[in-house]
Design a protein around this motif. Sequence first.
Motif, PDB file in Angstrom:
ATOM      1  N   THR A 189       0.828  -1.203   0.000  1.00 40.27           N
ATOM      2  CA  THR A 189       0.000   0.000   0.000  1.00 40.27           C
ATOM      3  C   THR A 189       0.865   1.256   0.000  1.00 40.27           C
ATOM      4  OG1 THR A 189      -1.774  -1.147   1.174  1.00 40.27           O
ATOM      5  CG2 THR A 189      -1.783   1.249   1.282  1.00 40.27           C
ATOM      6  N   ARG A 190       1.915   1.235   0.789  1.00 35.13           N
ATOM      7  CA  ARG A 190       2.815   2.388   0.841  1.00 35.13           C
ATOM      8  C   ARG A 190       3.506   2.609  -0.511  1.00 35.13           C
ATOM      9  NH1 ARG A 190       5.084   0.913   5.095  1.00 35.13           N
ATOM     10  NH2 ARG A 190       3.767   2.101   6.544  1.00 35.13           N
ATOM     11  N   THR A 191       3.902   1.514  -1.157  1.00 34.00           N
ATOM     12  CA  THR A 191       4.512   1.634  -2.482  1.00 34.00           C
ATOM     13  C   THR A 191       3.521   2.231  -3.479  1.00 34.00           C
ATOM     14  OG1 THR A 191       5.976  -0.246  -2.104  1.00 34.00           O
ATOM     15  CG2 THR A 191       5.527   0.326  -4.397  1.00 34.00           C
ATOM     16  N   CYS A 192       2.277   1.772  -3.412  1.00 27.02           N
ATOM     17  CA  CYS A 192       1.230   2.328  -4.264  1.00 27.02           C
ATOM     18  C   CYS A 192       1.075   3.821  -4.019  1.00 27.02           C
ATOM     19  CB  CYS A 192      -0.081   1.600  -3.989  1.00 27.02           C
ATOM     20  SG  CYS A 192      -1.535   2.271  -4.818  1.00 27.02           S
ATOM     21  N   ARG A 193       1.096   4.210  -2.759  1.00 25.43           N
ATOM     22  CA  ARG A 193       0.946   5.627  -2.440  1.00 25.43           C
ATOM     23  C   ARG A 193       2.078   6.451  -3.016  1.00 25.43           C
ATOM     24  NH1 ARG A 193       1.625  10.191  -0.008  1.00 25.43           N
ATOM     25  NH2 ARG A 193      -0.110  11.168   1.125  1.00 25.43           N
ATOM     26  N   GLU A 194       3.293   5.961  -2.854  1.00 25.60           N
ATOM     27  CA  GLU A 194       4.460   6.709  -3.343  1.00 25.60           C
ATOM     28  C   GLU A 194       4.382   6.898  -4.854  1.00 25.60           C
ATOM     29  OE1 GLU A 194       7.611   4.273  -1.927  1.00 25.60           O
ATOM     30  OE2 GLU A 194       7.463   4.979   0.157  1.00 25.60           O
ATOM     31  N   ARG A 195       4.001   5.855  -5.566  1.00 24.72           N
ATOM     32  CA  ARG A 195       3.902   5.959  -7.022  1.00 24.72           C
ATOM     33  C   ARG A 195       2.759   6.871  -7.436  1.00 24.72           C
ATOM     34  NH1 ARG A 195       4.627  -0.541  -8.343  1.00 24.72           N
ATOM     35  NH2 ARG A 195       6.846  -0.682  -7.750  1.00 24.72           N
ATOM     36  N   SER A 196       1.629   6.742  -6.765  1.00 29.74           N
ATOM     37  CA  SER A 196       0.456   7.535  -7.134  1.00 29.74           C
ATOM     38  C   SER A 196       0.656   9.013  -6.838  1.00 29.74           C
ATOM     39  CB  SER A 196      -0.776   7.006  -6.390  1.00 29.74           C
ATOM     40  OG  SER A 196      -1.035   5.664  -6.722  1.00 29.74           O
ATOM     41  N   ALA A 197       1.338   9.303  -5.742  1.00 31.17           N
ATOM     42  CA  ALA A 197       1.535  10.700  -5.335  1.00 31.17           C
ATOM     43  C   ALA A 197       2.399  11.469  -6.327  1.00 31.17           C
ATOM     44  CB  ALA A 197       2.147  10.762  -3.945  1.00 31.17           C
ATOM     45  N   ARG A 198       3.156  10.765  -7.157  1.00 28.55           N
ATOM     46  CA  ARG A 198       3.947  11.449  -8.183  1.00 28.55           C
ATOM     47  C   ARG A 198       3.068  11.962  -9.310  1.00 28.55           C
ATOM     48  NH1 ARG A 198       7.490   6.323  -8.386  1.00 28.55           N
ATOM     49  NH2 ARG A 198       8.675   6.448  -6.449  1.00 28.55           N
ATOM     50  N   ARG A 199       1.865  11.405  -9.442  1.00 32.69           N
ATOM     51  CA  ARG A 199       0.986  11.756 -10.555  1.00 32.69           C
ATOM     52  C   ARG A 199      -0.277  12.492 -10.122  1.00 32.69           C
ATOM     53  NH1 ARG A 199       2.033   6.300 -11.275  1.00 32.69           N
ATOM     54  NH2 ARG A 199      -0.125   5.676 -10.931  1.00 32.69           N
ATOM     55  N   ALA A 200      -0.557  12.502  -8.824  1.00 37.00           N
ATOM     56  CA  ALA A 200      -1.860  13.010  -8.399  1.00 37.00           C
ATOM     57  C   ALA A 200      -1.782  13.562  -6.983  1.00 37.00           C
ATOM     58  CB  ALA A 200      -2.893  11.890  -8.455  1.00 37.00           C
ATOM     59  N   ASP A 201      -2.700  14.476  -6.672  1.00 35.70           N
ATOM     60  CA  ASP A 201      -2.934  14.919  -5.302  1.00 35.70           C
ATOM     61  C   ASP A 201      -3.931  13.944  -4.699  1.00 35.70           C
ATOM     62  OD1 ASP A 201      -3.824  16.059  -2.932  1.00 35.70           O
ATOM     63  OD2 ASP A 201      -3.962  18.090  -3.748  1.00 35.70           O
ATOM     64  N   LEU A 202      -3.453  13.036  -3.876  1.00 39.00           N
ATOM     65  CA  LEU A 202      -4.277  11.923  -3.427  1.00 39.00           C
ATOM     66  C   LEU A 202      -5.463  12.362  -2.590  1.00 39.00           C
ATOM     67  CD1 LEU A 202      -1.526   9.273  -2.623  1.00 39.00           C
ATOM     68  CD2 LEU A 202      -2.742   9.717  -4.768  1.00 39.00           C
ATOM     69  N   SER A 203      -5.413  13.544  -2.015  1.00 39.95           N
ATOM     70  CA  SER A 203      -6.540  14.022  -1.216  1.00 39.95           C
ATOM     71  C   SER A 203      -7.735  14.413  -2.087  1.00 39.95           C
ATOM     72  CB  SER A 203      -6.119  15.215  -0.360  1.00 39.95           C
ATOM     73  OG  SER A 203      -5.822  16.345  -1.175  1.00 39.95           O
ATOM     74  N   ALA A 204      -7.564  14.421  -3.418  1.00 40.41           N
ATOM     75  CA  ALA A 204      -8.644  14.826  -4.318  1.00 40.41           C
ATOM     76  C   ALA A 204      -9.404  13.645  -4.899  1.00 40.41           C
ATOM     77  CB  ALA A 204      -8.081  15.667  -5.461  1.00 40.41           C
ATOM     78  N   TYR A 205      -9.078  12.423  -4.461  1.00 43.69           N
ATOM     79  CA  TYR A 205      -9.704  11.238  -5.042  1.00 43.69           C
ATOM     80  C   TYR A 205     -10.672  10.660  -4.018  1.00 43.69           C
ATOM     81  CZ  TYR A 205      -6.679  12.033  -8.896  1.00 43.69           C
ATOM     82  OH  TYR A 205      -6.087  12.631  -9.982  1.00 43.69           O
ATOM     83  N   ASN A 206     -11.934  11.086  -4.135  1.00 39.48           N
ATOM     84  CA  ASN A 206     -12.940  10.741  -3.124  1.00 39.48           C
ATOM     85  C   ASN A 206     -14.329  10.943  -3.706  1.00 39.48           C
ATOM     86  OD1 ASN A 206     -13.645  13.621  -2.795  1.00 39.48           O
ATOM     87  ND2 ASN A 206     -11.642  13.773  -1.802  1.00 39.48           N
ATOM     88  N   SER A 207     -15.331  10.604  -2.916  1.00 42.48           N
ATOM     89  CA  SER A 207     -16.719  10.662  -3.394  1.00 42.48           C
ATOM     90  C   SER A 207     -17.194  12.088  -3.629  1.00 42.48           C
ATOM     91  CB  SER A 207     -17.647   9.966  -2.391  1.00 42.48           C
ATOM     92  OG  SER A 207     -17.266   8.636  -2.176  1.00 42.48           O
ATOM     93  N   THR A 208     -16.743  13.025  -2.824  1.00 42.66           N
ATOM     94  CA  THR A 208     -17.186  14.415  -2.976  1.00 42.66           C
ATOM     95  C   THR A 208     -16.752  14.980  -4.315  1.00 42.66           C
ATOM     96  OG1 THR A 208     -17.123  14.754  -0.574  1.00 42.66           O
ATOM     97  CG2 THR A 208     -17.053  16.722  -1.974  1.00 42.66           C
ATOM     98  N   GLU A 209     -15.477  14.774  -4.667  1.00 46.61           N
ATOM     99  CA  GLU A 209     -14.990  15.276  -5.947  1.00 46.61           C
ATOM    100  C   GLU A 209     -15.627  14.508  -7.105  1.00 46.61           C
ATOM    101  OE1 GLU A 209     -13.285  17.895  -6.504  1.00 46.61           O
ATOM    102  OE2 GLU A 209     -12.040  18.340  -4.761  1.00 46.61           O
ATOM    103  N   SER A 210     -15.800  13.195  -6.948  1.00 44.98           N
ATOM    104  CA  SER A 210     -16.422  12.414  -8.020  1.00 44.98           C
ATOM    105  C   SER A 210     -17.862  12.863  -8.270  1.00 44.98           C
ATOM    106  CB  SER A 210     -16.388  10.920  -7.674  1.00 44.98           C
ATOM    107  OG  SER A 210     -15.082  10.400  -7.770  1.00 44.98           O
ATOM    108  N   ALA A 211     -18.608  13.131  -7.202  1.00 43.92           N
ATOM    109  CA  ALA A 211     -19.984  13.606  -7.367  1.00 43.92           C
ATOM    110  C   ALA A 211     -20.005  14.928  -8.138  1.00 43.92           C
ATOM    111  CB  ALA A 211     -20.655  13.761  -6.008  1.00 43.92           C
ATOM    112  N   ALA A 212     -19.069  15.807  -7.825  1.00 47.54           N
ATOM    113  CA  ALA A 212     -18.990  17.076  -8.547  1.00 47.54           C
ATOM    114  C   ALA A 212     -18.616  16.857 -10.010  1.00 47.54           C
ATOM    115  CB  ALA A 212     -17.971  17.997  -7.870  1.00 47.54           C
ATOM    116  N   ASP A 213     -17.807  15.823 -10.290  1.00 49.43           N
ATOM    117  CA  ASP A 213     -17.475  15.504 -11.685  1.00 49.43           C
ATOM    118  C   ASP A 213     -18.737  15.170 -12.479  1.00 49.43           C
ATOM    119  OD1 ASP A 213     -14.767  15.781 -11.050  1.00 49.43           O
ATOM    120  OD2 ASP A 213     -14.445  13.625 -10.795  1.00 49.43           O
ATOM    121  N   TYR A 214     -19.638  14.386 -11.874  1.00 49.48           N
ATOM    122  CA  TYR A 214     -20.866  14.011 -12.582  1.00 49.48           C
ATOM    123  C   TYR A 214     -21.800  15.200 -12.743  1.00 49.48           C
ATOM    124  CZ  TYR A 214     -19.571   9.142 -12.813  1.00 49.48           C
ATOM    125  OH  TYR A 214     -18.927   7.981 -13.118  1.00 49.48           O
ATOM    126  N   ALA A 215     -21.849  16.058 -11.748  1.00 54.56           N
ATOM    127  CA  ALA A 215     -22.650  17.281 -11.897  1.00 54.56           C
ATOM    128  C   ALA A 215     -22.118  18.119 -13.048  1.00 54.56           C
ATOM    129  CB  ALA A 215     -22.629  18.070 -10.589  1.00 54.56           C
TER     130      ALA A 215
END
Length: 529
Positions: A189-215
């Motif tokens: 999981t930590r390795t996944c986080r390290e790799r993902s954090a290079r490409r994305a702000d991980l705090s932005a991947y959640n239901s609130t932002e996804s719901a706004a995407d559909y709106a």
Amino acid sequence: MMSIRPPHLRRTVRRLPFALAGATAGVLVIGLAVTPARAESGAGAPLGTVARTAGDARFVPGPCPRTADPIPALEGARCGTLTVPEKRSHRKGRKITLGVAIVPAATSRPAPDPIVWFAGGPGDDAVSEAQLAIDGGLNRDRDVIFMSQRGTYSADPVLTCPNIDEFNARAVGLVYGAPSTGRLHVRETRTCRERSARRADLSAYNSTESAADYAALRVALGIGRWNVFGISYGTDLALTYMREHPKGIRSVGIDGVLPPSLAGASLTWSAARQGFDGLFKACAEQPACDSRYPNLSDTFERLVRELEARPLTTTVTVPDRPGPVKVVLDGGVLVNWLTSATHLAAGVPRSIDELAHGNPQRIAQQWAGGKLSPQAVGRLAHGLAYGVFCSEWTPFESEADVIRAGRRAFPSFPRSVLANAPQLPFLHADSRAWDVPAAPRSVRQVTRSDIPTLVVSAGFDAQTGASNGAYAARTLSRSTVVTVPYVAHVAFAESPCAQAITRSFFDAPTAPNTGCLAGLQPPQFEIGT
């Protein structure tokens, strides 16, 4: 890591085959208040064929999104991308793109309000679920829209983390709930986080932002009103969307319900109890099954205790592997196997009985077959899954809460089994490693709405539990609650009756036709020699 998603879907176009197991049109700038209540994106233009900017979102027609497998349902689809801010509190920051595919209605005169599909997971790819929706006739009278949730397979960036899937494959030879397995699990999981954090702000991947995407998608496509259909985790997202962005929603269908106010590892214990009991009860009511496999629930719980005390090691052969595979079965494996095996209910009593009589092969092959399948690797967006788990779920329950919930559901299980809720092993330790801020407590609010809603549960659902549907419906004043017996998580995926009810609901959201429920029959359970 496992998450709240239907395993039978993974068998077809996604993650787990378990023996269970272009050209751009001119930009049209519009405001956020869109008036046309029709499924068109321009004067006379079919939905999804006109580029359009709405606020900080932009839809552009183009090639269909990539999928891990061929999806025949996408032939003839109208496709493109939606570009949105990665984090809406930083609107001038990074942009992300989400794949969009619109499957036209099967009729030449479709209803004016399309259906948008909310995928499960968290972390499944909606575009890859298109075949499931179309096979169920969802596009009979309406266009159906599929958009990848942020971080998923057909989005950019992609946060899939194959290393976690590869670890899950290796882990079939480890003791499931052992502290040493947990340390390895969290390391991946930590390795996944390290790799993902290079490409994305991980705090932005959640239901609130996804719901706004559909709106944003609804407005960018120029749709005045549409319908929503969510499965599994997609029901959590749909209920969030209803609460946060009710404008423009004609009706909502949710199947395999996961209420945001309850979501978490604790809830999976009550779901497992309900799904297991539903299956065991159906066996007990079938004379041949009850006679051959009496007291099935007691036998299962005894095996969980015995295997947890003395794990069993065996070898099996599975497709795509050249030699025998070592499999360790302990109490936690048995619980997680049955959570998914409810989708193959007819064979469950026989499998449990064979294990009780010293033959673990059927269960071991099913358990290993899904984990070791090539389709199990690189399809689930773990980055989105952990974003949801670690900001919206674990901050609102403790590890002690999980154990207490497990003990209420299964008082005889040892603590080492109860510490790892079904589908979500080592979740709190993973969340500490993922290290994203907790969401505001408002994410846990119940959804109160008068939008017509179809609430579908399944009698053998061991992943989200039938009682969740009734719970969610308490605050949905125009809801129709349906429990489809004898099927497992996400009834739409395997029940023609559930599909017919869903189609009738979108035709008449306050009066769906549920008559087919009266004729449903239990499975004919396998009777071993």
